[in-house]
Design an enzyme around this catalytic site. Structure first.
Site, PDB file in Angstrom:
ATOM      1  N   LYS A 108      39.277   1.710  61.646  1.00 27.62           N
ATOM      2  CA  LYS A 108      37.989   1.145  61.227  1.00 27.62           C
ATOM      3  C   LYS A 108      37.379   0.322  62.366  1.00 27.62           C
ATOM      4  O   LYS A 108      38.075  -0.025  63.323  1.00 27.62           O
ATOM      5  CB  LYS A 108      38.194   0.274  59.986  1.00 27.62           C
ATOM      6  CG  LYS A 108      39.114  -0.911  60.215  1.00 27.62           C
ATOM      7  CD  LYS A 108      39.596  -1.506  58.900  1.00 27.62           C
ATOM      8  CE  LYS A 108      40.473  -2.711  59.174  1.00 27.62           C
ATOM      9  NZ  LYS A 108      41.347  -3.026  58.041  1.00 27.62           N
ATOM     10  N   TYR A 162      26.432 -25.380  81.744  1.00 27.94           N
ATOM     11  CA  TYR A 162      25.556 -26.025  80.762  1.00 27.94           C
ATOM     12  C   TYR A 162      26.268 -27.203  80.101  1.00 27.94           C
ATOM     13  O   TYR A 162      27.459 -27.129  79.785  1.00 27.94           O
ATOM     14  CB  TYR A 162      25.198 -25.038  79.651  1.00 27.94           C
ATOM     15  CG  TYR A 162      24.294 -23.898  80.071  1.00 27.94           C
ATOM     16  CD1 TYR A 162      23.067 -24.139  80.682  1.00 27.94           C
ATOM     17  CD2 TYR A 162      24.666 -22.584  79.824  1.00 27.94           C
ATOM     18  CE1 TYR A 162      22.231 -23.086  81.046  1.00 27.94           C
ATOM     19  CE2 TYR A 162      23.841 -21.528  80.175  1.00 27.94           C
ATOM     20  CZ  TYR A 162      22.619 -21.781  80.787  1.00 27.94           C
ATOM     21  OH  TYR A 162      21.814 -20.742  81.136  1.00 27.94           O
TER      22      TYR A 162
END
Ligand code: PLP
Length: 358
Positions: free
Chosen positions: A34, A254
């Protein structure tokens, strides 16, 4: 080339399948594919593991896609169909279905299919998710057995909640419930996913359903796949695209979350959260550069991460950076983001290029 690459080792995949067989020699194997083969490429995995007895996907769409790609093995849609259109497609393209709810039986009873369909009858034993609850199992079983559109015998299955915690009594409890409920049922039975395949032979029954371990990871906490003889199928790599010499007192990235305590070399690797590196990754998580584990520093950006190169002073632009792979187990990286290998694999973005190991 600056595009990140996920290299897939098909030999490792075959090897891991043989490990499953060694743990569960008497069971058939439903290979779970899956979510695009746990991010490894669903068609690639299906066309490689021809030794599988069947393939398990989650949704009907995934099953039909495999059929379209020419896969002829039995395929099981493990959440089953949810409307008439899907049911008809399953019958037409020989997709086996998991039946877990009354509404699905209604569809089967009220409509004519082009040919009978193979059904996996799912019962709830303690996961609290898909499956007929204990008080509805007998009636559902009788309705299904009476339904001429269903091939007999059906396969009965349930799913384990806590098999990755071997000291948890829940698995034995679920197994006992399963055996009690199914004692009078005809047909094969299935219970085990990877964790139980490795740790609990009593759960193996007729069909085992491995996912995680086939791709090389260990289902148990504080372990890596190689502890169980498994081999990582994927190597995720990119490269150093810049090296900066940052002076003492300056910050990296950042939000200034890393401050250099001394003059130091900082490498920029072309792999960010838009590629599938979790943005919440803890600083200090290793990135492998020239065989050296260099710690992640600063915040993960969309296209880049920054690493401390003090332990790898000879690194140069263009050097390969491995984010996870056989030498850097994905379990360690997953832990750095407080998540699991499943989650890292399925979040690899479409801009990562996939290649097969020669
Ligand atoms: C995903 C899944 C599996 C495989 O589980 P792993 O832990 O990856 O081995 C097995 N059975 C069902 C029903 C599943 O949904």
């Amino acid at each position: 080339m600056t595009t990140p690459i996920a290299q897939i080792n098909l030999d490792a995949l075959h090897h891991n399948f043989s490990v499953v067989k060694a743990y569960a020699p008497d069971s058939k194997v439903l290979v779970v594919l899956k979510a695009n083969g746990y991010g490894h490429g669903i068609v690639r995995i299906a066309k490689t593991l021809l030794e599988a007895d069947a393939f398990g996907v989650s949704r009907v769409d995934e099953a039909l896609m495999l059929r379209q790609a020419g896969v002829t093995h039995p395929i099981v849609a493990m959440t089953g169909f949810s409307d008439l259109e899907e049911l008809k497609a399953c019958a037409q393209f020989d997709v086996q279905v998991v039946i877990h709810s009354d509404y699905q039986i209604d569809y089967l009873e009220q409509n004519n299919l082009v040919k009978p369909i193979t059904v996996w009858f799912k019962i709830e034993t303690g996961l609290g998710r898909l499956g007929f609850p204990i008080d509805k199992i007998q009636l559902a079983y009788q309705r299904l057995m009476a339904c001429s559109q269903i091939k007999k015998p059906m396969i009965t299955l349930s799913h384990l909640a806590s098999a990755d915690n071997v000291s948890n009594p829940k698995t034995a409890q679920q197994l006992a419930r399963f055996q009690k409920i199914t004692a009078s049922f005809e047909g094969p039975q299935s219970l085990a996913r990877s964790a139980a395949i490795i740790s609990n032979p009593d759960t193996h029954l007729d069909w085992v359903r491995p996912g995680l371990m086939l791709y090389g990871a260990s289902p148990f906490p504080n372990e890596v796949g190689s502890d169980r003889g498994l081999q990582a199928v994927m190597t995720m790599k990119s490269q150093l695209i810049s090296i900066n010499h940052i002076p003492k007192g300056e910050t990296v990235g950042y939000g200034e979350t890393w401050k250099c305590e001394e003059d130091m070399p900082v490498g920029v690797v072309g792999f960010g959260y838009a590629d599938g590196y979790p943005r919440n990754m803890t600083q200090g998580t290793p990135v492998l550069i020239n065989g050296v584990r260099c710690p992640l520093i600063g915040r993960v950006s969309m296209d880049m991460i920054t690493v401390d190169l003090r332990t790898c002073p000879h690194a140069k632009i263009g050097d390969v950076a491995i984010l996870w792979g056989p030498e850097l187990p994905i379990e360690i990286i997953a832990k750095g983001a407080n998540t699991t290998p499943y989650n890292l694999w399925v979040n690899i973005s479409s801009r990562v290029k996939f290649v097969e190991k020669p």
